[in-house]
Design a protein around this motif. Structure first.
Motif, short mmCIF file in Angstrom:
data_model
loop_
_atom_site.label_atom_id
_atom_site.label_comp_id
_atom_site.label_asym_id
_atom_site.label_seq_id
_atom_site.Cartn_x
_atom_site.Cartn_y
_atom_site.Cartn_z
N GLY A 38 -11.26 6.04 -7.94
CA GLY A 38 -11.27 4.53 -7.41
C GLY A 38 -10.99 3.32 -8.28
O GLY A 38 -10.39 2.44 -8.00
N ALA A 39 -11.43 3.40 -9.52
CA ALA A 39 -11.19 2.64 -10.48
C ALA A 39 -9.58 2.51 -10.93
O ALA A 39 -9.04 1.62 -11.08
CB ALA A 39 -11.97 2.70 -11.74
N GLY A 44 -4.09 0.40 -10.34
CA GLY A 44 -2.92 0.37 -10.18
C GLY A 44 -2.44 -0.38 -9.16
O GLY A 44 -1.46 -1.01 -9.26
N ILE A 45 -3.06 -0.66 -8.11
CA ILE A 45 -2.64 -1.65 -7.00
C ILE A 45 -2.71 -3.07 -7.54
O ILE A 45 -1.94 -3.61 -7.05
CB ILE A 45 -3.71 -1.43 -5.66
N SER A 46 -3.69 -3.42 -8.35
CA SER A 46 -3.73 -4.83 -8.97
C SER A 46 -2.24 -5.00 -9.60
O SER A 46 -1.71 -6.00 -9.67
CB SER A 46 -4.96 -5.03 -9.60
N LEU A 47 -1.73 -4.04 -10.62
CA LEU A 47 -0.69 -4.28 -11.17
C LEU A 47 0.55 -4.37 -10.29
O LEU A 47 1.57 -5.26 -10.54
CB LEU A 47 -0.63 -3.15 -12.16
N VAL A 48 0.68 -3.27 -9.26
CA VAL A 48 1.75 -3.53 -8.23
C VAL A 48 1.71 -4.87 -7.64
O VAL A 48 2.99 -5.57 -7.57
CB VAL A 48 1.58 -2.33 -7.49
N LEU A 49 0.60 -5.40 -7.32
CA LEU A 49 0.56 -6.64 -6.35
C LEU A 49 0.86 -7.64 -7.34
O LEU A 49 1.70 -9.01 -7.16
CB LEU A 49 -1.06 -7.00 -5.99
#
Length: 58
Positions: A38-39, A44-49
């Motif tokens: 989960g972390a 990864g999602i925060s980097l993509v966003l």
């Protein structure tokens, strides 16, 4: 509101001590693995966003 509340501490300690014997090492390992996955996904999602926000703000 930081105060020493013996009832709260006793309740928390009793709850903790009643849960610990019921935990299997398999459950702990599964929890650790799911938390790590989960972390990593969250990071990864925060980097993509962040990449898309920087790309479209220009």
């Amino acid at each position: 509101m930081l105060s020493s509340n013996p009832t709260l501490m006793g309740t928390a300690g009793g709850t903790f001590l009643s849960v610990v014997p019921n935990l299997d090492s398999e459950d702990v390992l599964k929890t650790v693995l799911l938390a790590a996955i989960g972390a990593i996904v969250s990071f990864g999602i925060s980097l993509v966003l962040k990449f898309f926000i920087k790309k479209y703000q220009k």
